[in-house]
Design an enzyme around this catalytic site. Structure first.
Site, short mmCIF file in Angstrom:
data_model
loop_
_atom_site.label_atom_id
_atom_site.label_comp_id
_atom_site.label_asym_id
_atom_site.label_seq_id
_atom_site.Cartn_x
_atom_site.Cartn_y
_atom_site.Cartn_z
CB CYS A 1 -0.84 -0.16 1.34
SG CYS A 1 -1.79 1.38 1.20
N PRO A 2 0.83 2.15 -1.14
CG PRO A 2 1.52 3.75 -2.37
CD PRO A 2 2.06 3.10 -1.23
#
Lengths: 385, 95
Positions: free
Chosen positions: B33-34
């Site tokens: 993440c991202p």
């Protein structure tokens, strides 16, 4: 207590979570023996206030005043840490010094760059004129006022890349749903959530959970939506992929940039983030320079918890270096994020470079824990928790 | 030795990926993440039209997600190469 040979000065740039935690962790490692003739810790920041940024969500929705999430920076620092409120304007790694806005020069033996990231609505045509946000204190207050006046129509939420706190857009749209239902006006409001990639969150597990929530709450969503431009006159947002949405209220998460001092010093990538070793957190090609939190170019979440875990590593390694010992600790990419789900429910994710996240079922208890952490954050900033 | 995998092989035709030097390489291995696709979008936005960005991903899903976005966003998939434990995916910015 760390033994020190010769006088050393650590300069920390940035007064957010990362910089403050490094300062306090370091001060604890020297066990209160900070004196100007042995070890000096200098924190340089632009503002006398320290703001807990996850609070902006609650400010925007009218659940708490902004002041609830602010403290004087000086009150968060352990005795012996020198606070300089004078924005850094340039870093010269060759000379080993920082120059501030007032023209003062601070030489360093070790430099910690913890200068954060900042939303830049000017990067997208029309965005600054057409959209409101919730990633700064001023934007959160403005959004609270706009939501208070909003009677009916379509609210569109857009997300740009890169941005900090990757779960905040989800939290916002879920909380908006709860907000309008609480006000008895949900049937007058259409909520549209957009996201840059092919699902509603970058983590497939979170996306699956969120999409089920969207269906249950009648929140519309569109994926592959990277904002290309906004027409503030016609109130339409256009995507680079050919999509468009007319809106009555546009809430955007603009693309973020690194701090101006990083770009001004030629230390950043195209977006002003400092190339950083993902394990040691040393600035790439820089002598005695470490980078913490949003200021890095690492492919991890720009989030307070990232800065928190990194600060612990950097403080240990700098303390070891000052003592003439090997710097042995490595950052493993650990991130922890609470996710507010609205309706007084919450969940969380935790992951690292090698361990994927698995969201817990949303519950009232996890929401309450998040609320408790909002108050406990000040202990984290002081290096206690 | 690099192994060229299933579906994206079409992108390899006519491209000598061994000799192509990307303008920018993004190491997004270990990024949940991202995530690699977001890292690619971030990099593409900062590059001039016509430049090639190569992203490294340890997530097998990237070999599907990235070509899907590239098609939707009208860029060009240059190659997808499976290395030992990760994928190298190159994209030419189209507009």
């Amino acid at each position: 207590m760390v033994r020190v040979f010769g006088r050393k000065r650590v300069v920390i740039l940035g007064g957010g979570p990362g910089g403050t935690m490094v300062a306090n962790h370091l001060a604890r490692r020297f066990n209160g023996s900070l004196t100007g003739d042995r070890v000096e810790i200098v924190q340089i920041t632009a503002c006398t206030k320290h703001t807990y940024q996850p609070g902006f969500l609650f400010v925007a929705l009218g659940d708490a005043p902004l002041e609830h999430f602010e403290r004087d920076q000086a009150s968060l620092l352990l005795p012996g840490i020198r606070l300089v409120v004078d924005p850094a304007e340039s870093i010269d790694p060759q000379a080993g010094h920082v120059i501030t806005e007032s023209g003062a020069v601070y030489a360093y033996d070790y430099l910690i760059i913890a200068t954060g990231s900042y939303p830049d609505p000017s990067a997208v045509p029309g965005l600054a004129q057409g959209a409101l946000g919730f990633y700064t204190a001023e934007d959160a207050v403005r959004l609270r006022e706009a939501l208070g006046r909003f009677e009916k129509g379509r609210i569109v939420l857009t997300v740009d890349v890169p941005h900090k706190c990757p779960v905040a857009p989800l939290e916002m749209v879920l909380s908006l749903d709860a907000y309008f239902r609480r006000m008895g006006r949900r049937h007058d409001v259409e909520l549209v959530y957009t996201y840059p990639i092919n699902r509603v969150h970058s983590l497939p597990q979170v996306a699956e959970w969120a999409q089920a929530e969207f269906e249950r709450r009648e929140i519309r969503w569109e994926t592959f939506f990277n904002v290309d431009r906004v027409d503030p006159e016609q109130r339409v947002v256009y995507s680079a992929e050919g999509g468009e949405y007319p809106y009555d209220l546009l809430i955007s998460v603009p693309p973020h940039r690194g701090a101006p001092v990083v770009a001004a010093s030629g230390l950043g990538d195209e977006q002003g983030f400092v190339p950083t070793d993902r394990y040691t957190l040393r600035g790439a090609g820089l002598e005695n320079v470490y980078v913490v939190g949003d200021a890095t170019n690492l492919p991890v979440s720009k989030a307070g918890s990232t800065a928190h875990y990194e600060a612990d590593i950097v403080a240990d390694n700098v303390a070891a270096a000052i003592a003439g010992e090997p710097a042995l600790r490595r950052y493993d990419g650990k991130v922890f994020c609470f996710i507010e789900a609205g309706d007084d429910r919450g969940t969380y994710i935790e992951f690292s470079y090698t361990r994927p996240p698995r969201p817990a079922p949303a519950s009232v208890m996890l929401h309450q824990f998040k609320m408790a952490y909002n108050e406990m954050y000040w202990l984290s900033a002081r290096g206690v928790l | 030795m690099a192994v060229e995998q299933g579906k994206p092989q079409a992108a390899l035709r006519g491209t000598n990926h061994a000799q192509l030097r990307p303008d920018k390489v993004v190491d997004a291995r270990g990024a949940y993440c991202p995530g690699p696709l977001m890292e690619l979008i971030k990099a593409i936005k900062a590059q001039p039209v016509g430049s090639v960005v190569e992203v490294w991903s340890s997530d097998q899903g990237s070999s599907k997600d990235i070509p899907e976005w590239v098609k939707k966003a009208s860029h060009e998939l240059v190659y997808v190469v499976e290395e030992s434990g990760y994928w190298r995916i190159a994209v030419r910015k189209g507009h």
